[in-house]
Scaffold this active site. Structure first.
Site, short mmCIF file in Angstrom:
data_model
loop_
_atom_site.label_atom_id
_atom_site.label_comp_id
_atom_site.label_asym_id
_atom_site.label_seq_id
_atom_site.Cartn_x
_atom_site.Cartn_y
_atom_site.Cartn_z
N GLU A 477 0.80 -1.22 0.00
CA GLU A 477 0.00 0.00 0.00
C GLU A 477 0.83 1.28 0.00
OE1 GLU A 477 -2.47 -0.81 3.39
OE2 GLU A 477 -3.95 -1.87 2.20
N GLU A 543 -6.43 -6.88 -2.16
CA GLU A 543 -6.91 -7.28 -0.83
C GLU A 543 -8.42 -7.10 -0.78
OE1 GLU A 543 -5.00 -5.21 2.36
OE2 GLU A 543 -2.97 -5.68 1.69
#
Length: 867
Positions: A477, A543
């Site tokens: 991320e 995710e």
């Protein structure tokens, strides 16, 4: 040809016993520095007394050693972790330890002996026989170290190795934030050890000699870091005769002697030998061997698309009719490409020219305390294969996974998406009041950027030859800082690999264009199963998650008896459930009837688990190549006894998530769209499927069936096809108590290729029918088919209701405990009236003394002997 054959005969007669390699994995002792009043020069002298030193676990951590010596309670059970001193409060000295190993070795003639550490956390000083081995302090968890110890060995052959291991300089405050206060990321170590939303802090932050320690003996030169590249041009079909592939091999060679060494460097694969005459000066050299064109190669394919053929590859350096050194590898011949899909606006993965719909799971680490084994890696990766997944993503807050993990992925066909060691949480993507330092400071973690680049170079070399390794990623991320990111992209990976896609970070637009806002991944919580079909999310979601509480037998392993109560999430849950990160199920449990106790809760949770993950993968597959090129579930395993995000528990016991996901991820799969009841078939395979019959039946709670429809049709390769709706028919049925919908996909021989059973609620969204369904008596037989295989037959009589949601478990007949791991080709199965179902179980238990336990929603628990 005659010349080559003669050469192979000569090579076959050479002395090939030159190289020896063995692990130093037993007989270590350790002691806290607070109890040792001596330095490394003294301790590494064989005359120094080690009385009262403690047996040490190496590879392992300080905490593992303390646990194995019963100095601390099991931190994975109950609230025991709170009873163990945390390094943030004690100071680093508390977990700074000496590790000592006595071993026999000496070098004669031209022999060279090398001491190799594959991982130490975090800093270390190394001593051998009263002398310092490493002139410079070893620093960094993710970094190998090799030392030529030939001149330091004892003339008697009896040697003592002493290593002092220091914890991370900044262990961080475990204040409940993701990675605690974030400062754990100032060093090159595992971020999760300061705590995350799926784990409590690891008290020693995994300090120790955590990976293998190896002695290698060579004759003069040392072959290091071989690099094998396979090129498979064009579009290939599995199991067909293949056009040639190209094999490219290079190696690093170190010559520690004072003189140049001349000889033949060669590699062998598939009965072919490629060689080159070389002279290695007294230095470190990279040698590129001639390319090999391999005719009709057996190719490596991802799970669900073809076989995982692998080739042994042997590299030798031969001089004066002696093998001075050799390395043995196992490689898969395949080519991985990435092509942007303009329609979905996401990256598309291609293997051997064929587009692959990514069905993946996120992986943290095999064990939070780094207790790795080949057998555990094999079992965990096999579970991912059994889920019908084809990719595992390694999350950036842990490690670059070990070669043994990659061996299992090579074996089972799991592509790997490997993050480097950065996370949005610790490395400053967001404002976070739990963090000690501001975003600008955290953005520059770790503090030592040259060390990170050195480690990345080293770890790329460690795993780059694995067929399963498919993608590199800068971080979870978030990208690394520019002075790390740019060398990775523009130098390190092009120079040391050059064959794999590199994503700057895990949810970047270059992987999956974010047109809907947010962070580019998620959602994570439990969801209405219809949402997976109706809500468009990120086109290649790195995710997307849900829940994953284990069944009652799983909960018993780590929740004390007094805490085994049905959790009520809206009220504060029990302290142990809360400590182990429970996420509330209530609104999805209650339609089955409010949970009476923990056992009732756990059974109902499995219904929710199965429905969630089947729907997740069915919903994504339904929009294959239209909305999506893939999805990666957050997450499929836990390295700790957490109560969320897992298909099997820490003890390797699968729950219903695994089998719901296995069902929804079938390569050829029949399913029903919950939005419009459209019966749909998805074909992930690479060939068209013709003459298929799709059959649908509906059963009421008494087992009465209402035959509706069956049709013949076909479906193209890698596509989705809608067949017919059930809406009108379902509306005609009395649905006040709910119904079962059975779908089957048959071939022209009337063999079942895919089957699926849905349980539908009443008009109020409750499962009143399931709450009052009559008991069904299953006839069960179990037969041992081989030493490692059991076949189970479940028969439901014609006049019974559906025998719903049956859990099969292989057990020890004396204790009743489950045999773990065990691999079932299906589980949590329902058997229709007048039908039977065969389940195959494979296991690795050495004993023949096994039995079976079966229980279901409306089937009494029974123990069955294995014939």
């Amino acid at each position: 040809m005659r010349t080559m054959l003669l050469f192979l005969l000569i090579v076959g007669s050479l002395n090939t016993t030159a190289q020896e390699r063995y692990e130093l994995n037993r007989g270590w002792l350790c002691s806290s520095i607070k109890e040792v009043k001596a330095d490394g020069l003294q301790i590494s002298n064989s005359n120094f007394s080690l009385n009262n030193w403690m047996p040490a676990t190496v590879p392992g951590t300080v905490l593992t050693t303390l646990l194995n010596n019963k100095k601390v309670p099991d931190p994975f059970y109950g609230m025991n972790n709170e009873k163990i001193a945390d390094i943030y409060n004690t100071g680093n000295e508390h977990y700074t330890y000496w590790f000592v190993k006595d071993f026999n070795e000496k070098a004669t003639g031209s022999e060279q002996v090398w001491l190799q550490f594959r991982g130490i956390n975090y800093k270390a000083e190394i001593f051998l026989n009263g002398k310092k081995v490493n002139a410079k302090m070893h620093e960094g968890m993710h970094l190998r170290a090799t030392y030529n110890i030939t001149k330091l060995l004892s003339s008697t052959g009896k040697n003592r190795l002493a290593v002092i291991v220091y914890p991370p300089d900044f262990p961080g405050n475990p204040n409940g934030g993701q990675g605690g206060d974030g400062t754990i990321a100032k060093g090159l170590t595992t971020q999760y050890t300061a705590g995350w939303d799926w784990i409590q802090p690891i008290r020693d932050r995994n300090t120790g000699i955590w990976d293998k320690v190896t002695i290698e003996k060579t004759k003069g030169i040392n072959i290091q870091n071989p690099h094998v590249v396979t090129l498979v041009p064009g579009k290939r079909i599995p199991d067909a005769r293949q056009q040639p592939a190209t094999i490219k091999v290079s190696v690093e060679i170190e010559n520690p002697t004072a003189k140049p060494v001349s000889g033949i460097l060669q590699y062998e694969i598939a009965g072919k030998a490629v060689r080159k005459n070389v002279t290695i000066s007294a230095a470190h050299t990279v040698v590129q061997l001639p390319d090999l064109t391999l005719e009709n190669p057996k190719l490596w394919w991802p799970n669900g698309y073809g076989k995982q053929d692998l080739y042994p590859l042997n590299i030798k350096f031969i001089s004066s009719n002696q093998v001075l050194d050799q390395e043995n590898l196992t490689i898969g011949i395949r080519q991985i490409d990435n092509i942007w899909n303009a329609h979905t606006r996401s990256m598309g993965a291609y293997v051997n020219g064929q587009k692959i719909f990514i069905k993946g799971g996120n992986w943290i680490i095999s064990d939070a305390m780094l207790r790795f084994s080949d057998a555990r890696y094999d079992a965990e990766v096999r579970y991912h294969k059994d889920m019908n997944l084809n990719l595992i993503r390694i999350w950036g807050g842990a490690i670059l996974e070990r070669p043994e993990f990659y061996n299992a992925c090579d074996k089972y066909g799991l592509l790997v998406f490997q993050d480097f060691w950065f996370s949005g949480d610790c490395n400053g993507r967001w404002v976070d009041p739990m963090k000690k330092e501001d975003q600008w400071t955290r953005r520059n973690y770790p503090d030592n950027h040259p060390l990170v680049l050195t480690a990345i170079e080293d770890q790329v070399k460690l795993i780059r030859n694995h067929a399963s390794l498919a993608f590199w990623c800068g971080g979870n991320e978030i990208t690394p800082p520019d002075d790390i990111l740019n060398p990775i992209k523009n130098d390190i990976l092009p120079r040391l690999d050059g064959t794999r896609k590199f994503f700057d970070f895990s949810n970047s637009d270059e992987m999956s264009y974010n047109s809907i806002g947010g962070n580019g991944d998620g959602p994570y919580g439990i969801q209405n199963p219809e949402s997976f079909w109706s809500v468009r999310t990120f086109p290649y979601n790195s995710e997307v998650g849900s829940v994953g509480v284990g069944d009652y037998e799983s909960l018993e392993r780590f929740i004390p008896k007094e805490n085994m109560i049905a959790p009520q999430f809206k009220n504060k849950p029990d302290s142990v459930w809360d400590y182990h990160k429970y996420i509330g199920y209530d609104q999805y449990i209650d339609p089955y009837g409010k949970a009476k106790d923990a056992k009732d809760f756990a059974m109902k949770a499995q219904l929710v688990n199965y429905d969630q993950y089947r729907a997740l993968m069915e919903g994504f597959s339904n929009k294959m190549w239209d909305w999506y090129t893939g999805s990666i579930i957050w997450k499929t395993q836990n390295p700790w006894t957490a109560l969320r995000g897992q298909m099997y528990d820490y003890y390797l016991d699968p729950n219903a998530c695994l089998y719901g996901l296995r069902k929804g991820s079938e390569p050829l799969h029949v399913m029903m769209n919950p939005l419009d009841s459209m019966v749909t078939v998805v074909n992930n395979g690479l060939i068209d499927r013709n003459n298929l019959m799709v059959q649908a039946k509906v059963y009421d709670m008494d087992g009465k069936d209402y035959f509706y429809s069956r049709v013949f049709n076909s479906i193209g390769a890698s596509s989705v096809r809608r067949f017919f709706p059930l809406n009108d028919f379902l509306k005609k049925l009395d649905k006040k108590d709910g119904v079962f919908v059975s779908l089957k996909l048959l071939n022209e021989k009337q063999q079942t290729l895919s089957e699926n059973i849905y349980w539908l609620a009443d008009k109020d969204g409750n499962y009143k029918g399931l709450q009052s369904i009559k008991q069904a008596t299953l006839k069960i037989t179990a037969v041992k088919k081989s030493k490692a295989k059991v076949e189970v037959l479940l028969i439901n009589q014609q006049n019974n209701p559906v025998a719903f949601f049956n859990r099969i478990a292989l057990i020890d007949p004396q204790t009743g405990k489950r045999i773990l791991p065990a691999f079932y080709d299906d589980n949590y199965v329902s058997v229709l009236p007048g039908e039977s179902k065969t389940i195959t179980i494979e296991h690795t238990e050495p004993t023949d003394n096994l039995a079976l336990e079966v229980y279901g929603w409306n089937v009494e628990r029974q123990k069955v002997a294995i014939q």
